[in-house]
Design a protein around this motif. Sequence first.
Motif, PDB file in Angstrom:
ATOM      1  N   TRP A   1      34.961 -20.337 -40.017  1.00 11.93           N
ATOM      2  CA  TRP A   1      34.049 -21.039 -39.120  1.00 11.93           C
ATOM      3  C   TRP A   1      34.783 -21.515 -37.869  1.00 11.93           C
ATOM      4  CZ3 TRP A   1      29.145 -20.648 -38.701  1.00 11.93           C
ATOM      5  CH2 TRP A   1      28.345 -20.397 -39.806  1.00 11.93           C
ATOM      6  N   THR A   2      35.992 -22.039 -38.060  1.00 12.67           N
ATOM      7  CA  THR A   2      36.766 -22.539 -36.925  1.00 12.67           C
ATOM      8  C   THR A   2      37.099 -21.408 -35.957  1.00 12.67           C
ATOM      9  OG1 THR A   2      37.706 -24.294 -38.291  1.00 12.67           O
ATOM     10  CG2 THR A   2      38.876 -23.752 -36.262  1.00 12.67           C
TER      11      THR A   2
ATOM     12  N   LYS B   1      36.294 -22.695 -44.027  1.00 14.95           N
ATOM     13  CA  LYS B   1      36.597 -23.586 -42.905  1.00 14.95           C
ATOM     14  C   LYS B   1      37.363 -22.838 -41.820  1.00 14.95           C
ATOM     15  CE  LYS B   1      36.734 -27.847 -45.573  1.00 14.95           C
ATOM     16  NZ  LYS B   1      37.538 -28.976 -46.031  1.00 14.95           N
TER      17      LYS B   1
ATOM     18  N   ILE C   1      35.804 -21.019 -32.058  1.00 13.47           N
ATOM     19  CA  ILE C   1      36.774 -20.956 -30.959  1.00 13.47           C
ATOM     20  C   ILE C   1      36.660 -19.640 -30.187  1.00 13.47           C
ATOM     21  CG2 ILE C   1      39.247 -20.824 -30.440  1.00 13.47           C
ATOM     22  CD1 ILE C   1      39.636 -22.887 -32.724  1.00 13.47           C
TER      23      ILE C   1
ATOM     24  N   TRP D   1      26.845 -21.924 -36.141  1.00  8.91           N
ATOM     25  CA  TRP D   1      27.319 -23.012 -37.001  1.00  8.91           C
ATOM     26  C   TRP D   1      26.233 -24.079 -37.157  1.00  8.91           C
ATOM     27  CZ3 TRP D   1      27.603 -28.093 -35.404  1.00  8.91           C
ATOM     28  CH2 TRP D   1      28.051 -28.980 -36.370  1.00  8.91           C
TER      29      TRP D   1
ATOM     30  N   VAL E   1      33.216 -29.043 -39.433  1.00 13.77           N
ATOM     31  CA  VAL E   1      33.570 -27.995 -40.388  1.00 13.77           C
ATOM     32  C   VAL E   1      34.690 -28.486 -41.294  1.00 13.77           C
ATOM     33  CG1 VAL E   1      34.693 -25.743 -40.597  1.00 13.77           C
ATOM     34  CG2 VAL E   1      32.777 -26.021 -39.034  1.00 13.77           C
ATOM     35  N   TRP E   2      35.730 -29.070 -40.714  1.00 13.75           N
ATOM     36  CA  TRP E   2      36.890 -29.492 -41.511  1.00 13.75           C
ATOM     37  C   TRP E   2      36.592 -30.708 -42.380  1.00 13.75           C
ATOM     38  CZ3 TRP E   2      40.851 -26.619 -42.775  1.00 13.75           C
ATOM     39  CH2 TRP E   2      41.035 -25.447 -42.045  1.00 13.75           C
TER      40      TRP E   2
ATOM     41  N   ASP F   1      31.790 -27.990 -29.195  1.00  6.71           N
ATOM     42  CA  ASP F   1      32.639 -27.151 -30.039  1.00  6.71           C
ATOM     43  C   ASP F   1      33.673 -27.982 -30.790  1.00  6.71           C
ATOM     44  OD1 ASP F   1      31.317 -24.825 -29.487  1.00  6.71           O
ATOM     45  OD2 ASP F   1      32.736 -24.135 -27.960  1.00  6.71           O
TER      46      ASP F   1
ATOM     47  N   VAL G   1      33.948 -28.137 -34.857  1.00  3.61           N
ATOM     48  CA  VAL G   1      35.172 -27.853 -35.614  1.00  3.61           C
ATOM     49  C   VAL G   1      35.533 -29.055 -36.501  1.00  3.61           C
ATOM     50  CG1 VAL G   1      37.668 -27.470 -35.401  1.00  3.61           C
ATOM     51  CG2 VAL G   1      36.081 -26.136 -34.008  1.00  3.61           C
TER      52      VAL G   1
END
Length: 59
Positions: free
Chosen positions: A32-33, A29, A37, A47, A19-20, A12, A16
Motif C-alpha cells: 500500500w505504501t 502495508k 508513493i 487506498w 496504512v502503518w 498521501d 501512509v
Amino acid sequence: MEIFGIILLVLDIWAVLSVWQSSASGGAKLLWTVGIIVFPLLGFIVWYFAGPKGQAAAA
C-alpha cells in the motif's frame, strides 16, 4: 496548481500513516505504501476506498 500538489502531499502522508497504523500484515502495508508513493493521486483514491482501515475502524 501548487496548492493542489501541497494538498495531495498532505493527503498521501496521512494515507501512509494510516496504512502503518492499520492491522494489515507487514507485506500489505509495504505494498500500500509503495502504491501511494509511486502513484500519488491514484494510489490515494484506491487506498481511500479499498485500503486497510485504522485501529479505530477495526475495533
